[in-house]
Write a protein that holds these residues in place. Structure first.
Motif, PDB file in Angstrom:
ATOM      1  N   LEU A 281      57.744 110.758  58.186  1.00 32.26           N
ATOM      2  CA  LEU A 281      57.638 111.695  57.317  1.00 32.26           C
ATOM      3  C   LEU A 281      56.487 112.806  57.550  1.00 32.26           C
ATOM      4  CD1 LEU A 281      58.071 109.288  54.320  1.00 32.26           C
ATOM      5  CD2 LEU A 281      59.592 110.963  55.323  1.00 32.26           C
ATOM      6  N   ALA A 282      56.998 113.948  57.542  1.00 33.55           N
ATOM      7  CA  ALA A 282      55.854 115.133  58.032  1.00 33.55           C
ATOM      8  C   ALA A 282      54.724 115.257  57.026  1.00 33.55           C
ATOM      9  CB  ALA A 282      56.651 116.478  58.137  1.00 33.55           C
ATOM     10  N   ASN A 283      55.220 115.224  55.737  1.00 32.11           N
ATOM     11  CA  ASN A 283      54.083 115.528  54.553  1.00 32.11           C
ATOM     12  C   ASN A 283      53.923 114.460  53.420  1.00 32.11           C
ATOM     13  OD1 ASN A 283      53.811 118.237  55.605  1.00 32.11           O
ATOM     14  ND2 ASN A 283      55.928 118.649  55.051  1.00 32.11           N
ATOM     15  N   LEU A 284      54.469 113.321  53.778  1.00 36.68           N
ATOM     16  CA  LEU A 284      54.363 112.411  52.686  1.00 36.68           C
ATOM     17  C   LEU A 284      53.790 111.084  53.203  1.00 36.68           C
ATOM     18  CD1 LEU A 284      57.871 112.762  51.288  1.00 36.68           C
ATOM     19  CD2 LEU A 284      55.914 113.768  50.496  1.00 36.68           C
ATOM     20  N   THR A 285      53.407 110.143  52.425  1.00 40.58           N
ATOM     21  CA  THR A 285      52.853 108.920  52.848  1.00 40.58           C
ATOM     22  C   THR A 285      54.080 107.740  53.219  1.00 40.58           C
ATOM     23  OG1 THR A 285      52.459 108.488  50.719  1.00 40.58           O
ATOM     24  CG2 THR A 285      50.402 109.089  51.866  1.00 40.58           C
ATOM     25  N   VAL A 286      53.779 107.186  54.324  1.00 42.48           N
ATOM     26  CA  VAL A 286      54.868 106.143  54.622  1.00 42.48           C
ATOM     27  C   VAL A 286      54.600 104.983  53.614  1.00 42.48           C
ATOM     28  CG1 VAL A 286      55.337 107.001  56.885  1.00 42.48           C
ATOM     29  CG2 VAL A 286      53.368 105.337  56.610  1.00 42.48           C
ATOM     30  N   ARG A 287      55.487 103.902  53.924  1.00 40.54           N
ATOM     31  CA  ARG A 287      55.151 102.608  52.735  1.00 40.54           C
ATOM     32  C   ARG A 287      54.198 101.821  53.798  1.00 40.54           C
ATOM     33  NH1 ARG A 287      58.843 103.398  49.127  1.00 40.54           N
ATOM     34  NH2 ARG A 287      60.951 104.280  49.670  1.00 40.54           N
ATOM     35  N   THR A 288      52.789 102.134  53.728  1.00 41.37           N
ATOM     36  CA  THR A 288      51.748 101.266  54.208  1.00 41.37           C
ATOM     37  C   THR A 288      51.127 100.586  53.180  1.00 41.37           C
ATOM     38  OG1 THR A 288      51.335 103.140  55.664  1.00 41.37           O
ATOM     39  CG2 THR A 288      49.687 101.565  55.469  1.00 41.37           C
ATOM     40  N   VAL A 289      50.951  99.238  53.626  1.00 43.67           N
ATOM     41  CA  VAL A 289      50.316  98.008  52.777  1.00 43.67           C
ATOM     42  C   VAL A 289      48.961  97.731  53.522  1.00 43.67           C
ATOM     43  CG1 VAL A 289      50.313  95.777  51.810  1.00 43.67           C
ATOM     44  CG2 VAL A 289      52.376  97.349  51.939  1.00 43.67           C
ATOM     45  N   PHE A 290      47.877  97.476  52.801  1.00 47.80           N
ATOM     46  CA  PHE A 290      46.537  97.099  53.065  1.00 47.80           C
ATOM     47  C   PHE A 290      46.183  95.904  52.364  1.00 47.80           C
ATOM     48  CE2 PHE A 290      46.440 101.344  54.793  1.00 47.80           C
ATOM     49  CZ  PHE A 290      45.886 101.355  56.173  1.00 47.80           C
ATOM     50  N   ILE A 291      46.017  94.834  52.756  1.00 49.45           N
ATOM     51  CA  ILE A 291      45.399  93.578  52.106  1.00 49.45           C
ATOM     52  C   ILE A 291      43.921  93.511  52.453  1.00 49.45           C
ATOM     53  CG2 ILE A 291      45.565  91.284  51.276  1.00 49.45           C
ATOM     54  CD1 ILE A 291      48.442  91.091  52.053  1.00 49.45           C
ATOM     55  N   ILE A 292      43.047  93.761  51.244  1.00 49.85           N
ATOM     56  CA  ILE A 292      41.669  93.956  51.555  1.00 49.85           C
ATOM     57  C   ILE A 292      40.871  92.546  50.767  1.00 49.85           C
ATOM     58  CG2 ILE A 292      39.704  95.416  51.042  1.00 49.85           C
ATOM     59  CD1 ILE A 292      41.670  97.764  51.060  1.00 49.85           C
ATOM     60  N   ASP A 293      39.834  91.944  51.568  1.00 51.08           N
ATOM     61  CA  ASP A 293      39.441  90.893  50.748  1.00 51.08           C
ATOM     62  C   ASP A 293      38.239  91.337  49.955  1.00 51.08           C
ATOM     63  OD1 ASP A 293      37.160  91.177  52.582  1.00 51.08           O
ATOM     64  OD2 ASP A 293      37.665  89.684  53.867  1.00 51.08           O
ATOM     65  N   PRO A 294      37.529  90.561  49.285  1.00 47.81           N
ATOM     66  CA  PRO A 294      36.302  90.636  48.436  1.00 47.81           C
ATOM     67  C   PRO A 294      35.255  91.175  49.305  1.00 47.81           C
ATOM     68  CG  PRO A 294      37.250  88.648  47.719  1.00 47.81           C
ATOM     69  CD  PRO A 294      37.914  88.892  48.773  1.00 47.81           C
ATOM     70  N   ASP A 295      35.286  91.081  50.519  1.00 45.20           N
ATOM     71  CA  ASP A 295      33.820  91.650  51.324  1.00 45.20           C
ATOM     72  C   ASP A 295      34.498  93.021  51.698  1.00 45.20           C
ATOM     73  OD1 ASP A 295      32.308  89.523  51.129  1.00 45.20           O
ATOM     74  OD2 ASP A 295      33.406  88.386  52.683  1.00 45.20           O
ATOM     75  N   LYS A 296      35.555  93.586  51.287  1.00 48.87           N
ATOM     76  CA  LYS A 296      36.045  94.756  51.700  1.00 48.87           C
ATOM     77  C   LYS A 296      36.436  95.324  52.953  1.00 48.87           C
ATOM     78  CE  LYS A 296      34.619  96.036  47.544  1.00 48.87           C
ATOM     79  NZ  LYS A 296      33.704  94.740  47.053  1.00 48.87           N
ATOM     80  N   LYS A 297      36.656  93.871  53.503  1.00 45.74           N
ATOM     81  CA  LYS A 297      37.448  93.879  55.093  1.00 45.74           C
ATOM     82  C   LYS A 297      38.860  93.826  54.964  1.00 45.74           C
ATOM     83  CE  LYS A 297      33.832  91.265  57.456  1.00 45.74           C
ATOM     84  NZ  LYS A 297      33.645  90.244  58.310  1.00 45.74           N
ATOM     85  N   ILE A 298      39.412  94.633  55.827  1.00 41.31           N
ATOM     86  CA  ILE A 298      41.054  94.629  55.845  1.00 41.31           C
ATOM     87  C   ILE A 298      41.626  93.644  56.656  1.00 41.31           C
ATOM     88  CG2 ILE A 298      43.065  96.070  56.921  1.00 41.31           C
ATOM     89  CD1 ILE A 298      41.191  98.542  56.813  1.00 41.31           C
TER      90      ILE A 298
END
Length: 212
Positions: free
Chosen positions: A116-133
């Motif tokens: 998608l040239a200008n839009l966000t794709v369907r990305t997921v990040f699960i991030i823990d309480p220490d802010k780690k991906i």
């Protein structure tokens, strides 16, 4: 910017449907599911945000909360919320980040020009309480995500953080788990897994889920 598992999730301040969000502060001691969608007023995205709203209690049980983002304006988001609530039969109960300047999309590499040239794709990040991906997933625009799968991954992460186990393929909460190969001391194994285990191979030892 390429983000990898174990990296600290980038901090940011951005407007949302629930007011300004300073990400690390907002996340606090919670797990976070940060997910992008291509655009407001599109069919698949509407179903996804409705499904996420319906999972609020399940997320709360896991000390987790959701945060959506797209490059649409805050005004667009506010207008779209009514459509989500009317068509999906649920009140939206988590914030949507407005990212027209693409600050968040750039920090998290959510725009893939060959998809998608200008839009966000369907990305997921699960991030823990220490802010780690801890998990990253990317889907094409035409494929809606399975939000029950995100809960399954979250359950696995929380279980394996607490116990010296891994979860096998197709694992569901309550199924047998795998004792990690690095754990070799039999006394510790007996202490950690009093229900015992069955060894299919020296490296493949299955045991009842320890927190059940």
């Amino acid at each position: 910017m390429t983000l990898r598992l174990g990296d600290i999730a980038p901090d940011f301040t951005q407007e949302s449907t629930e007011g300004p969000i300073r990400f690390h502060e907002w996340a606090g001691s919670n797990w976070v599911i940060l997910f992008s969608h291509p655009a407001d007023f599109t069919p698949v995205c509407t179903t996804e945000l409705g499904l996420t709203a319906k999972l609020k209690d399940e997320l709360a049980k896991r000390n987790a909360k959701a945060l959506a983002v797209s490059v649409d304006t805050l005004d667009s988001h506010h207008k779209w919320v009514g459509d989500i609530e009317e068509t999906q039969g649920v009140r939206l109960n988590f914030p949507i980040l407005a990212d027209p300047d693409r600050k968040v999309a750039t920090l998290y590499d959510m725009i893939h020009p060959n998809s998608l040239a200008n839009l966000t794709v369907r990305t997921v990040f699960i991030i823990d309480p220490d802010k780690k991906i801890r998990t990253t997933l990317t889907y094409p625009a035409s494929t809606g995500r399975n939000f029950n799968e995100l809960l399954r991954v979250l359950d696995s992460l929380q279980l394996t953080d607490e116990h010296k186990v891994a979860t096998p393929g197709n694992w569901q909460d309550g199924d047998e788990v795998v004792i990690v190969p690095s754990l070799t001391d039999e006394a510790e194994i007996k202490r950690r897994f009093p229900k015992g285990y069955r060894a299919l191979r020296p490296y493949l030892r299955l045991t009842p889920q320890p927190n059940k």
